[in-house]
Design a protein around this motif. Structure first.
Motif, PDB file in Angstrom:
ATOM      1  N   ILE A  83      39.194  34.090  34.991  1.00  0.00           N
ATOM      2  CA  ILE A  83      39.069  35.117  36.044  1.00  0.00           C
ATOM      3  C   ILE A  83      38.437  36.353  35.423  1.00  0.00           C
ATOM      4  O   ILE A  83      38.590  36.597  34.223  1.00  0.00           O
ATOM      5  CB  ILE A  83      40.454  35.381  36.686  1.00  0.00           C
ATOM      6  CG1 ILE A  83      40.355  36.222  37.962  1.00  0.00           C
ATOM      7  CG2 ILE A  83      41.427  36.008  35.696  1.00  0.00           C
ATOM      8  CD1 ILE A  83      41.619  36.220  38.817  1.00  0.00           C
ATOM      9  N   ASP A 108      39.065  30.966  40.027  1.00  0.00           N
ATOM     10  CA  ASP A 108      39.216  32.368  39.655  1.00  0.00           C
ATOM     11  C   ASP A 108      40.098  33.110  40.659  1.00  0.00           C
ATOM     12  O   ASP A 108      39.929  34.299  40.912  1.00  0.00           O
ATOM     13  CB  ASP A 108      37.839  33.041  39.550  1.00  0.00           C
ATOM     14  CG  ASP A 108      37.090  33.039  40.872  1.00  0.00           C
ATOM     15  OD1 ASP A 108      37.585  32.445  41.847  1.00  0.00           O
ATOM     16  OD2 ASP A 108      36.004  33.651  40.948  1.00  0.00           O
ATOM     17  N   ASN A 109      41.042  32.360  41.240  1.00  0.00           N
ATOM     18  CA  ASN A 109      41.974  32.974  42.182  1.00  0.00           C
ATOM     19  C   ASN A 109      43.183  32.047  42.295  1.00  0.00           C
ATOM     20  O   ASN A 109      43.144  30.924  41.787  1.00  0.00           O
ATOM     21  CB  ASN A 109      41.303  33.162  43.561  1.00  0.00           C
ATOM     22  CG  ASN A 109      41.962  34.262  44.385  1.00  0.00           C
ATOM     23  OD1 ASN A 109      43.034  34.774  44.030  1.00  0.00           O
ATOM     24  ND2 ASN A 109      41.347  34.622  45.483  1.00  0.00           N
TER      25      ASN A 109
ATOM     26  N   ILE B 300      37.341  40.871  46.366  1.00  0.00           N
ATOM     27  CA  ILE B 300      38.208  39.735  46.695  1.00  0.00           C
ATOM     28  C   ILE B 300      39.440  39.807  45.798  1.00  0.00           C
ATOM     29  O   ILE B 300      39.315  39.981  44.584  1.00  0.00           O
ATOM     30  CB  ILE B 300      37.493  38.385  46.414  1.00  0.00           C
ATOM     31  CG1 ILE B 300      36.234  38.204  47.254  1.00  0.00           C
ATOM     32  CG2 ILE B 300      38.450  37.197  46.626  1.00  0.00           C
ATOM     33  CD1 ILE B 300      36.481  37.953  48.710  1.00  0.00           C
ATOM     34  N   GLY B 301      40.626  39.686  46.413  1.00  0.00           N
ATOM     35  CA  GLY B 301      41.838  39.623  45.600  1.00  0.00           C
ATOM     36  C   GLY B 301      42.262  38.179  45.429  1.00  0.00           C
ATOM     37  O   GLY B 301      42.024  37.370  46.315  1.00  0.00           O
ATOM     38  N   THR B 302      42.887  37.811  44.328  1.00  0.00           N
ATOM     39  CA  THR B 302      43.185  38.635  43.178  1.00  0.00           C
ATOM     40  C   THR B 302      41.974  38.833  42.270  1.00  0.00           C
ATOM     41  O   THR B 302      42.011  39.719  41.386  1.00  0.00           O
ATOM     42  CB  THR B 302      44.290  38.000  42.290  1.00  0.00           C
ATOM     43  OG1 THR B 302      43.779  36.807  41.674  1.00  0.00           O
ATOM     44  CG2 THR B 302      45.515  37.592  43.113  1.00  0.00           C
ATOM     45  N   THR B 303      40.947  38.038  42.460  1.00  0.00           N
ATOM     46  CA  THR B 303      39.816  37.984  41.533  1.00  0.00           C
ATOM     47  C   THR B 303      39.365  39.369  41.039  1.00  0.00           C
ATOM     48  O   THR B 303      39.223  39.597  39.842  1.00  0.00           O
ATOM     49  CB  THR B 303      38.646  37.237  42.210  1.00  0.00           C
ATOM     50  OG1 THR B 303      39.165  36.026  42.778  1.00  0.00           O
ATOM     51  CG2 THR B 303      37.561  36.915  41.219  1.00  0.00           C
ATOM     52  N   GLN B 305      40.924  42.096  40.838  1.00  0.00           N
ATOM     53  CA  GLN B 305      41.847  42.835  39.980  1.00  0.00           C
ATOM     54  C   GLN B 305      41.343  42.825  38.545  1.00  0.00           C
ATOM     55  O   GLN B 305      41.641  43.730  37.782  1.00  0.00           O
ATOM     56  CB  GLN B 305      43.242  42.209  40.030  1.00  0.00           C
ATOM     57  CG  GLN B 305      43.916  42.419  41.364  1.00  0.00           C
ATOM     58  CD  GLN B 305      45.234  41.678  41.482  1.00  0.00           C
ATOM     59  OE1 GLN B 305      45.635  41.320  42.567  1.00  0.00           O
ATOM     60  NE2 GLN B 305      45.909  41.427  40.369  1.00  0.00           N
TER      61      GLN B 305
END
Lengths: 444, 444
Positions: A83, A108-109, B300-303, B305
């Protein structure tokens, strides 16, 4: 060959007489040279996280990566568990240059449905899982690893052949795990941060499977090193850093990054991380509050001419735009004439590349005419050498900007609190007090 | 069910006593009601481009779309030739809800290599090409159409069966061409602009092939219509428009749009166009210069972050963030325990959705703690009904903002100059003078 075209900065006159770039550069020569010397001097200190400068010289590691790829010709699908900096570089380069021989999947999530979908579609016997985490403690990556490891163990006779680890050579929990289990492991050099890691095995291992010419990618990166170390008049990264610095001083708090290429569609995402995480800092090196800074915005030409360019042209004058343009196609395509659609005659017999190129020039000029400053980085063509050069250029540019702004461009203290809150909300041992505090604040 | 959570606006106190939202809303009730009434009153005027409000009521057109999809069960690949508003809606919704039975390919650029690659991979006998351009003059889309039409003509016996046109019912050059050739054609209602077109055949035709439940999508959109027409205390679009308005007045010139979902990965791109092209205007309705405005940023979450959140938290206080959070998964996945990785014990036995959800809450709270205001739109779950609701909500929000800022949110005059420069650079007849001017300015 990477070229810098500053023509479209003219409408926003930096100097009193319009732009006299050599003079402007001379006026800032001292601070740029100080920045360069400071970076080169700190390079030997691993705590300075400047390892990315020398990584492209490390052909021995690259040879090991290529040998591993050659020894694993059975792989049809490569799943990258990573990620942020552990995914964005390989994603950008493989989309631009991958030959499709091995399919790459980036997890990546942690949204469950896409992971479930991937597990249902993949054939475990033909799948290699590359788990990438420098610290081994990245929650998203490690959660995915726990699932993929189990999935492999249940489906194939030797799951260890299907896993390759990329992590710190000594620190963290993945390294001892890889050693205990006898997993193949590659190193993230301790002095290389995630967003600067595309030329080390974080990027090169997946890219070897994507069929990218990695020798050329690193040779291109070394070319940018040469420029960055050299005299100012040929030092492109110092120059683009200066342009960014000057416009940020003039109140532009948004930098748009817009390649004219679908193949480069993930390059802005990589750049956004590089820029935002490096330069979005609250305190300078002396601990003083930083009050300014720029936010990077992703765009793709021509596509975003029909989405964001209305705003870039007519909206507030708070932006500096970087265009990336290719000077030649790898392969071109002619637009045929069609009877009954003579309204499109101006397209008949032209090529797609001509149209792409005309639109790139037209948009840059139209922005400048509206007083929206922009400059263009032109690549001779889109290949591994030129892309490697561009990537390293942008890393140097970011490092120079960090020096000009007197901030540490190589840490990311601002993501810690969110991690701690996550630990508390997930009920991790040792975080009970914080969990109570959050509950009192209405978060549970 | 769409819910609005304003808790994390508190750190940036809008009112003197922190946020008292009902009072704040009451204070702005008059201007919001004026905005709503103006929109509803202008709706009957096709020149006002408010057709998107009533499109979700048009179940007859939807039935025709569904009949066409049913009659073409042979399709395995659908190529959408469209750019901007002609692609982004279907792209966002199909990524979120598509069932994969038909593969969708979006040709939204003119870089030759990806188009050549697609033509080499596709099987023409199983491919349907949907050309979407309201005016029929979009250079990128029409160039692609010329090529795809020829490719089909050379490869299949009846190329006309493999083409479906979506365009204006009367204007432009695609409509007469479709009629002359006897091609199936669907309508873009004249009163619907590209970025507001996802619920008309521009969106629904590709989405029918993607297997999306379109009745529910439109039912969700109607639910937002109900709210937008109703009293302020339940009028979510008026409320989120007001939040955006108040923070833009306070100098926030960046709005971040960040769903916590990989399935929603293209929703920010759709929103960015909707927001930027609607609200990035130089002049208000009286012709006065507009000096402020906001730029939308995709995340885009969590990416993100691990990419943008460092800046969102520690960087300049120039942002308002909209989070989109799902309250329940469609399907969940447990994180297994693994011996030798006890450092990850806090994840063992938890679910991916729990982790996703904890990170969403943690990030929103961490931003608020740093004085970075944000609010959350929560969807009961990710299905067609709730997504339709959210899309229409965001269209209404944009329309309300246009009214509050006294600008025309439904035109895009700023893209014209770039088009004219392109015509000149492509040597189109009638543009010779402009081509000369450009040459004199160094652009050729």
């Amino acid at each position: 060959m990477l070229r810098l075209d500053l023509n479209n900065l003219f409408s926003e006159r930096i100097g009193p007489e319009g732009i006299d770039w050599p003079a402007m550069l001379a006026a800032h020569a001292r601070s740029l040279e100080v920045a360069r010397d400071a970076l080169l001097e700190r390079k030997s200190n691993p705590e300075a996280f400047l390892g990315w400068i020398d990584v492209p010289e490390d052909t021995e590691t690259l040879r090991r990566v290529l040998r591993y790829r050659q020894a694993n010709g059975w792989v049809e699908d490569l799943v990258v568990l990573g990620i942020g900096g552990s995914a964005l570089g390989a994603q950008a380069v493989s989309a631009a240059l991958g030959n499709g021989s091995v399919r790459l999947h980036f997890v990546d999530n942690v949204e469950p449905e896409p992971i479930i979908g991937l597990l249902r579609t993949l054939e475990p016997h033909k799948t290699l899982v590359n788990v990438i985490s420098k610290s081994g403690s990245t929650a998203e990556t490690m959660a995915a690893f726990l699932v993929f490891r189990q999935w492999l163990e249940l489906a194939v006779t030797d799951w260890k052949k299907h896993v390759v680890v990329t992590t710190d050579p000594a620190k963290g929990i993945l390294r001892p795990y890889a050693e205990a289990e006898g997993l193949t492991a590659f190193e993230v050099p301790p002095s290389v941060g995630g967003r600067f890691s595309v030329t080390c095995p974080v990027g090169t291992l997946p890219l070897a499977f994507a069929g990218v010419d990695l020798e050329s990618l690193l040779a291109g990166a070394r070319k940018s090193n040469e420029q960055a170390r050299g005299a100012l008049e040929h030092n492109l990264p110092a120059q683009t850093a200066l342009v960014n610095h000057l416009f940020s001083q003039r109140g532009k708090n948004i930098v748009v990054f817009m390649p004219y290429s679908t193949r480069l569609r993930y390059l802005p995402d990589w750049f956004v991380q590089l820029h935002d995480e490096s330069l979005g800092k609250m305190r300078d090196r002396q601990g003083n509050e930083v009050r300014t800074g720029t936010t990077a915005v992703r765009a793709i030409g021509t596509t975003d001419q029909h989405a964001q360019v209305q705003l870039f042209r007519e909206g507030p004058r708070d932006k500096l735009t970087t265009f990336v343009r290719l000077l030649a196609p790898s392969e071109n395509l002619e637009i045929p004439a069609v009877k009954g659609l003579e309204g499109l005659e101006y397209l008949f017999g032209k090529s797609f590349f001509e149209l792409l190129d005309a639109e790139a020039k037209a948009t840059a000029h139209a922005l400048a005419k509206a007083g929206q400053p922009n400059y263009t980085l032109a690549l001779e063509k889109l290949d591994a050498y030129n892309l490697g050069w561009l990537l390293q250029h942008l890393m140097w540019q970011t490092a120079f900007l960090g020096e000009l702004w007197n901030i540490n461009a190589f840490d990311q203290p601002g993501v810690e609190l969110g991690k701690e809150y996550t630990y508390a909300l997930m009920g991790r041992k040792g975080w009970e007090t914080l969990a109570q505090e959050l509950k009192a604040e209405g978060v549970e």
